[in-house]
Scaffold this motif. Structure first.
Motif, mmCIF file in Angstrom:
data_model
loop_
_atom_site.group_PDB
_atom_site.id
_atom_site.type_symbol
_atom_site.label_atom_id
_atom_site.label_comp_id
_atom_site.label_asym_id
_atom_site.label_seq_id
_atom_site.Cartn_x
_atom_site.Cartn_y
_atom_site.Cartn_z
ATOM 1 N N ALA A 159 0.819 -1.222 0.000
ATOM 2 C CA ALA A 159 0.000 0.000 0.000
ATOM 3 C C ALA A 159 0.845 1.261 0.000
ATOM 4 N N ARG A 160 2.006 1.221 0.646
ATOM 5 C CA ARG A 160 2.810 2.450 0.716
ATOM 6 C C ARG A 160 3.258 2.912 -0.668
ATOM 7 N N TRP A 161 3.429 1.987 -1.607
ATOM 8 C CA TRP A 161 3.826 2.390 -2.958
ATOM 9 C C TRP A 161 2.610 2.715 -3.809
ATOM 10 N N LEU A 162 1.569 1.901 -3.728
ATOM 11 C CA LEU A 162 0.381 2.162 -4.534
ATOM 12 C C LEU A 162 -0.335 3.430 -4.077
ATOM 13 N N ASN A 163 -0.585 3.535 -2.779
ATOM 14 C CA ASN A 163 -1.398 4.639 -2.253
ATOM 15 C C ASN A 163 -0.643 5.958 -2.147
ATOM 16 N N LEU A 164 0.652 5.870 -1.839
ATOM 17 C CA LEU A 164 1.413 7.093 -1.578
ATOM 18 C C LEU A 164 2.303 7.533 -2.738
ATOM 19 N N VAL A 165 2.451 6.660 -3.743
ATOM 20 C CA VAL A 165 3.282 7.027 -4.900
ATOM 21 C C VAL A 165 2.470 6.950 -6.201
ATOM 22 N N LEU A 166 1.913 5.777 -6.503
ATOM 23 C CA LEU A 166 1.223 5.597 -7.782
ATOM 24 C C LEU A 166 -0.032 6.460 -7.886
ATOM 25 N N VAL A 167 -0.910 6.373 -6.887
ATOM 26 C CA VAL A 167 -2.163 7.138 -6.955
ATOM 27 C C VAL A 167 -1.901 8.643 -7.028
ATOM 28 N N PRO A 168 -1.025 9.215 -6.182
ATOM 29 C CA PRO A 168 -0.735 10.646 -6.320
ATOM 30 C C PRO A 168 -0.118 11.003 -7.677
ATOM 31 N N ALA A 169 0.764 10.140 -8.189
ATOM 32 C CA ALA A 169 1.402 10.435 -9.476
ATOM 33 C C ALA A 169 0.378 10.491 -10.608
ATOM 34 N N VAL A 170 -0.503 9.499 -10.668
ATOM 35 C CA VAL A 170 -1.546 9.502 -11.693
ATOM 36 C C VAL A 170 -2.505 10.666 -11.457
ATOM 37 N N GLY A 171 -2.785 10.939 -10.185
ATOM 38 C CA GLY A 171 -3.680 12.040 -9.853
ATOM 39 C C GLY A 171 -3.140 13.390 -10.307
ATOM 40 N N VAL A 172 -1.866 13.636 -10.071
ATOM 41 C CA VAL A 172 -1.251 14.895 -10.507
ATOM 42 C C VAL A 172 -1.305 15.016 -12.025
ATOM 43 N N TRP A 173 -1.000 13.918 -12.727
ATOM 44 C CA TRP A 173 -1.063 13.912 -14.192
ATOM 45 C C TRP A 173 -2.480 14.204 -14.680
ATOM 46 N N ALA A 174 -3.473 13.543 -14.099
ATOM 47 C CA ALA A 174 -4.862 13.741 -14.526
ATOM 48 C C ALA A 174 -5.359 15.139 -14.171
ATOM 49 N N TRP A 175 -4.906 15.666 -13.048
ATOM 50 C CA TRP A 175 -5.323 17.001 -12.601
ATOM 51 C C TRP A 175 -4.742 18.092 -13.507
ATOM 52 N N ARG A 176 -3.440 18.016 -13.754
ATOM 53 C CA ARG A 176 -2.763 19.097 -14.482
ATOM 54 C C ARG A 176 -2.923 18.958 -15.996
ATOM 55 N N ARG A 177 -2.867 17.730 -16.486
ATOM 56 C CA ARG A 177 -2.892 17.531 -17.945
ATOM 57 C C ARG A 177 -4.317 17.512 -18.496
ATOM 58 N N HIS A 178 -5.245 16.928 -17.746
ATOM 59 C CA HIS A 178 -6.597 16.737 -18.284
ATOM 60 C C HIS A 178 -7.695 17.413 -17.462
ATOM 61 N N ARG A 179 -7.337 18.094 -16.385
ATOM 62 C CA ARG A 179 -8.303 18.841 -15.571
ATOM 63 C C ARG A 179 -9.422 17.959 -15.010
ATOM 64 N N LEU A 180 -9.095 16.730 -14.661
ATOM 65 C CA LEU A 180 -10.101 15.817 -14.098
ATOM 66 C C LEU A 180 -10.145 15.987 -12.579
ATOM 67 N N HIS A 181 -10.420 17.192 -12.141
ATOM 68 C CA HIS A 181 -10.300 17.537 -10.729
ATOM 69 C C HIS A 181 -11.209 16.694 -9.829
ATOM 70 N N ASP A 182 -12.492 16.605 -10.186
ATOM 71 C CA ASP A 182 -13.431 15.850 -9.355
ATOM 72 C C ASP A 182 -13.053 14.376 -9.274
ATOM 73 N N ARG A 183 -12.612 13.828 -10.400
ATOM 74 C CA ARG A 183 -12.243 12.412 -10.418
ATOM 75 C C ARG A 183 -10.992 12.148 -9.585
ATOM 76 N N VAL A 184 -10.059 13.072 -9.611
ATOM 77 C CA VAL A 184 -8.844 12.906 -8.808
ATOM 78 C C VAL A 184 -9.188 12.876 -7.325
ATOM 79 N N VAL A 185 -10.022 13.820 -6.898
ATOM 80 C CA VAL A 185 -10.431 13.866 -5.493
ATOM 81 C C VAL A 185 -11.182 12.585 -5.121
ATOM 82 N N TRP A 186 -12.083 12.156 -6.010
ATOM 83 C CA TRP A 186 -12.843 10.925 -5.745
ATOM 84 C C TRP A 186 -11.909 9.723 -5.613
ATOM 85 N N ALA A 187 -10.965 9.580 -6.544
ATOM 86 C CA ALA A 187 -10.066 8.426 -6.524
ATOM 87 C C ALA A 187 -9.235 8.400 -5.251
ATOM 88 N N ALA A 188 -8.674 9.542 -4.861
ATOM 89 C CA ALA A 188 -7.852 9.604 -3.654
ATOM 90 C C ALA A 188 -8.680 9.269 -2.413
#
Length: 236
Positions: free
Chosen positions: A73-102
């Motif tokens: 979990a420390r790698w998936l939850n604290l590294v992978l999910v934030p990394a994909v979230g930052v990409w989706a937030w900044r590149r595609h503006r999927l703000h609501d989905r990022v918050v939901w996923a986290a």
């Protein structure tokens, strides 16, 4: 008034879905908690057979131990999910989905820990054990967390996937979940029912959360349509 009523209905639908999908986990928990019966004996026999296979192959054991670490979990939850979230937030503006996923991933981790605390099943006891892991056995934390993360990230990136990717991404996610489940049994740190319960519980958490998310994303704010309402193509 209508919006509040719709929200309550959406929450009830999400709760009903979560309860329905989680019911098999509750049944399994009751059965295995007694530590006797045919299912428990099959569980124990499966772990013995699986660890025998692992013990005969040092290479397989090394791969399984590496997989265990990578999918912690420390790698998936604290590294992978934030990394994909930052990409989706900044590149595609999927703000609501990022918050939901986290939020969904965090809730899934807390709920599986609570389930472990309630059931308190001991881990498999094996002579010449392949690996040692502390804590309770039911449900598998790796299986639960990997399932929640797989579903959450698939839903998160779904609107930006092409036709081929919409086959490849969920298929890959499913394979990774099953491989993680197999890893836990082959290392002898979980019974088969532990990983089955983890996959079912993780699916229930993510699915119930998504039902609520879809309603929130589609609900009008102040009598006006939202800026980006998910369409049938946007939601898996």
């Amino acid at each position: 008034m209508l919006a509040a009523r719709d929200r309550r209905r959406a929450l009830l639908r999400a709760a009903a879905l979560g309860a329905a999908v989680t019911l098999p986990v509750v049944v399994l928990a009751v059965v295995v908690r007694g530590e006797s019966g045919t299912l428990v004996r099959l569980d124990e026999a499966a772990v013995v057979g699986a660890t025998d296979v692992t013990r005969r192959s040092p290479t397989l054991r090394t791969v399984l131990l590496v997989w265990q670490e990578v999918f912690a979990a420390r790698w998936l939850n604290l590294v992978l999910v934030p990394a994909v979230g930052v990409w989706a937030w900044r590149r595609h503006r999927l703000h609501d989905r990022v918050v939901w996923a986290a939020t969904t991933v965090a809730a899934g981790w807390v709920l599986q820990l609570a389930a472990k605390g309630l059931v308190q099943r001991t881990r498999p006891v094996i002579d010449d054990a392949v690996a040692h892991v502390p804590g309770s056995s039911f449900p598998s934390g790796h299986a639960t967390n990997t399932t929640v993360v797989a579903v959450a990230l698939t839903v998160l990136v779904w609107p930006v996937l092409g036709r081929t990717a919409r086959v490849v991404v969920p298929t890959t996610a499913g394979v990774l979940v099953l491989a993680t489940a197999a890893d836990r049994v082959l290392l002898g740190v979980h019974h088969p029912t532990d990983v089955v319960a983890g996959i079912v519980l993780g699916t229930a958490i993510a699915a119930a959360s998504f039902v609520g998310f879809r309603h929130r994303a589609a609900a009008p704010a102040g009598g006006r349509a939202p800026a980006a309402t998910p369409t049938a193509a946007d939601s898996p």
